[in-house]
Design an enzyme around this catalytic site. Structure first.
Site, PDB file in Angstrom:
ATOM      1  N   HIS A  12      -1.444   5.190   8.829  1.00  0.00           N
ATOM      2  CA  HIS A  12      -0.601   6.192   8.155  1.00  0.00           C
ATOM      3  C   HIS A  12      -1.372   7.014   7.109  1.00  0.00           C
ATOM      4  O   HIS A  12      -0.767   7.526   6.173  1.00  0.00           O
ATOM      5  CB  HIS A  12       0.619   5.510   7.514  1.00  0.00           C
ATOM      6  CG  HIS A  12       0.277   4.564   6.400  1.00  0.00           C
ATOM      7  ND1 HIS A  12       1.044   3.449   6.124  1.00  0.00           N
ATOM      8  CD2 HIS A  12      -0.719   4.559   5.478  1.00  0.00           C
ATOM      9  CE1 HIS A  12       0.515   2.808   5.084  1.00  0.00           C
ATOM     10  NE2 HIS A  12      -0.549   3.459   4.672  1.00  0.00           N
ATOM     11  N   HIS A  59       4.352   3.046  -1.138  1.00  0.00           N
ATOM     12  CA  HIS A  59       3.159   2.928  -1.988  1.00  0.00           C
ATOM     13  C   HIS A  59       3.538   3.167  -3.448  1.00  0.00           C
ATOM     14  O   HIS A  59       3.078   4.140  -4.066  1.00  0.00           O
ATOM     15  CB  HIS A  59       2.089   3.908  -1.534  1.00  0.00           C
ATOM     16  CG  HIS A  59       1.587   3.678  -0.131  1.00  0.00           C
ATOM     17  ND1 HIS A  59       2.307   4.032   0.989  1.00  0.00           N
ATOM     18  CD2 HIS A  59       0.443   3.118   0.324  1.00  0.00           C
ATOM     19  CE1 HIS A  59       1.608   3.708   2.063  1.00  0.00           C
ATOM     20  NE2 HIS A  59       0.485   3.151   1.691  1.00  0.00           N
ATOM     21  N   HIS A 193      -9.342  -0.948   5.705  1.00  0.00           N
ATOM     22  CA  HIS A 193      -9.707  -0.037   4.611  1.00  0.00           C
ATOM     23  C   HIS A 193      -9.558  -0.723   3.271  1.00  0.00           C
ATOM     24  O   HIS A 193      -8.745  -1.624   3.115  1.00  0.00           O
ATOM     25  CB  HIS A 193      -8.935   1.291   4.649  1.00  0.00           C
ATOM     26  CG  HIS A 193      -7.430   1.259   4.493  1.00  0.00           C
ATOM     27  ND1 HIS A 193      -6.581   0.529   5.304  1.00  0.00           N
ATOM     28  CD2 HIS A 193      -6.619   1.915   3.630  1.00  0.00           C
ATOM     29  CE1 HIS A 193      -5.319   0.755   4.960  1.00  0.00           C
ATOM     30  NE2 HIS A 193      -5.311   1.587   3.921  1.00  0.00           N
ATOM     31  N   GLU A 240      -2.152  -4.215   5.139  1.00  0.00           N
ATOM     32  CA  GLU A 240      -1.036  -3.449   5.727  1.00  0.00           C
ATOM     33  C   GLU A 240      -0.783  -3.849   7.185  1.00  0.00           C
ATOM     34  O   GLU A 240       0.323  -3.683   7.709  1.00  0.00           O
ATOM     35  CB  GLU A 240      -1.317  -1.938   5.657  1.00  0.00           C
ATOM     36  CG  GLU A 240      -1.252  -1.381   4.244  1.00  0.00           C
ATOM     37  CD  GLU A 240      -1.573   0.121   4.169  1.00  0.00           C
ATOM     38  OE1 GLU A 240      -1.274   0.708   3.126  1.00  0.00           O
ATOM     39  OE2 GLU A 240      -2.128   0.690   5.130  1.00  0.00           O
TER      40      GLU A 240
HETATM   41  C1  DHB Z   1      -5.671   6.010   2.366  1.00  0.00           C
HETATM   42  C2  DHB Z   1      -5.122   5.085   3.259  1.00  0.00           C
HETATM   43  C3  DHB Z   1      -3.876   4.516   2.997  1.00  0.00           C
HETATM   44  O1  DHB Z   1      -3.307   3.563   3.795  1.00  0.00           O
HETATM   45  C4  DHB Z   1      -3.161   4.901   1.898  1.00  0.00           C
HETATM   46  O2  DHB Z   1      -1.937   4.386   1.732  1.00  0.00           O
HETATM   47  C5  DHB Z   1      -3.693   5.813   0.985  1.00  0.00           C
HETATM   48  C6  DHB Z   1      -4.956   6.351   1.231  1.00  0.00           C
HETATM   49  C7  DHB Z   1      -6.995   6.637   2.620  1.00  0.00           C
HETATM   50  O3  DHB Z   1      -7.633   6.339   3.640  1.00  0.00           O
HETATM   51  O4  DHB Z   1      -7.427   7.473   1.835  1.00  0.00           O
HETATM   52 FE    FE Z   2      -1.353   2.768   2.907  1.00  0.00          FE
END
Ligand code: DHB
Ligand code: FE
Length: 285
Positions: A12, A59, A193, A240
Site C-alpha cells: 500500500h 497509520h 520494509h 504489516e
Molecule cells: C512507505 C511504506 C508504507 O507501508 C507506509 O505506510 C508508509 C511509507 C514507504 O515505502 O515509503
Molecule cells: Fe504502511
C-alpha cells in the site's frame, strides 16, 4: 448467501498513490510498478464484486495513539479520504456496506474475536492505495468497501496465527449472511520494509518471495511464523504482512474446500522504501 469469491494481496506504498495523483505513472521508475497491476485492473473489471472486505492498517490517522484497537470493523455507510498531511488524496470517498458489516461484526464477535465497531472514521493510504492500484483512476469506486483495520503499528500486535483464524471466522460470517453478495477479501500492506532506525531501507527479496510461495501453498505453516522473524527478516514495517493471513484464512481451501487458483503474481523492488508484492487467488467452489 454471500460468498467469498477471491482474495487479493497488495502493498500500500503511499508514494504509489502520489504517483497516480501527480500524473507520474509513466515515468520509468513507476512504469514498472504499474505494469504489474495492468492484469489486475483487467481482472477487477471482469470480476467486480459487490463488496470488498478490505483488511488494512491505519497509520495513526483515524486512530491516534489515544485509542489503538487491535481489530476494528467499519460499519458506516461511507468513509471520507483522510488528510495525512498534504490534504486528502483526490480520489472518491468510499461507500460502505453497513448491513453486511454489522452482520460480520455480530458473527465474528460471537465466534470469540473482539472487534471494535467503528461508525465514523476517515481512511488513509492503507486503504485508498490498494483501491487505486486495483481500480485505477475512477470518479467512483466500483465496489462497496468494508474497512477492517488491524493494529500493526503499536506493539502488542496480533500474531499471524490469530489473523489466520480470524480470516476463518470472517469466512463463516460472510457465508451466513442472508443476501446474495459477491465478496472479495483483500489483505494489504508489506512487503519487506523498514522506515526508521539504523536498518531503514531494508528489503529482503528472498524472504518476500518465500512468503508469497507459502501464502499460496502452506498458509497454516506460514501463520506459525512469530513476529520476531518478520521484524528481523522483513524489517519493522514488514510486520504489516500478518494482515495478508486474514485474507488467506478466509479462502475455501482452509475450510476443507478446493485449492484456489493463482490468477496473478507480481513482485517488484523498488517502490519508495518498500518491496511491492501482489497476488490474486480465486476460490474454486
Ligand atoms: C512507505 C511504506 C508504507 O507501508 C507506509 O505506510 C508508509 C511509507 C514507504 O515505502 O515509503
Ligand atoms: Fe504502511
Amino acid at each position: 448467501m454471500a460468498r467469498i469469491t477471491a482474495s487479493v494481496y497488495t502493498s500500500h506504498v503511499p508514494a504509489i498513490g502520489a504517483a497516480m495523483d501527480l500524473g507520474k505513472t509513466q515515468e520509468p521508475y513507476w512504469q514498472k510498478v504499474f505494469a504489474g497491476y495492468e492484469p489486475s485492473r483487467q481482472w477487477m473489471k471482469e470480476n467486480t464484486p459487490d463488496v470488498v472486505f478490505l483488511v488494512y492498517n491505519d497509520h495513526a490517522t483515524a486512530f491516534s495513539l489515544d485509542f489503538i484497537p487491535t481489530f476494528a470493523i467499519g460499519t458506516a455507510a461511507g468513509y471520507k479520504v483522510a488528510d495525512e498531511g498534504w490534504g486528502p488524496r483526490p480520489v472518491p470517498d468510499v461507500e460502505g456496506h453497513p448491513e453486511l458489516a454489522a452482520h460480520i461484526a455480530q458473527s465474528v464477535i460471537q465466534q470469540d474475536f473482539d472487534l471494535t465497531i467503528v461508525n465514523n472514521m476517515d481512511v488513509d493510504h492503507g486503504l485508498t492505495v490498494p483501491l487505486s492500484l486495483m481500480c485505477g483512476d475512477t470518479p467512483r469506486w466500483p465496489v462497496k468497501v468494508i474497512p477492517f483495520a488491524v493494529n500493526v503499528v503499536q506493539y502488542p500486535v496480533p500474531s499471524g496465527m490469530r489473523c489466520f483464524k480470524l480470516g476463518q471466522a470472517i469466512r463463516k460470517a460472510v457465508e451466513s449472511y442472508d443476501g446474495d453478495l459477491n465478496v472479495q477479501i483483500w489483505g494489504t500492506g508489506g512487503m519487506s520494509h523498514q522506515l526508521q532506525g539504523p536498518r531503514a531501507g531494508l528489503i529482503n527479496r528472498d524472504w518476500d518471495n518465500a512468503f508469497l510461495d507459502r501464502l499460496i501453498a502452506d498458509p497454516e505453516g506460514l501463520a506459525g511464523v512469530p513476529h520476531i522473524d518478520y521484524v528481523r527478516e522483513a524489517g519493522s514495517e514488514g510486520i504489516e504482512l500478518v494482515m495478508w493471513l486474514i485474507a488467506r484464512g478466509a479462502m475455501a481451501d482452509v475450510a476443507g474446500g478446493p485449492a484456489p487458483t493463482l490468477r496473478h503474481r507480481f513482485y517488484h523492488v523498488p517502490a519508495s522504501n518498500t518491496a511491492v508484492g501482489h497476488l490474486i487467488l480465486e476460490n474454486n467452489q
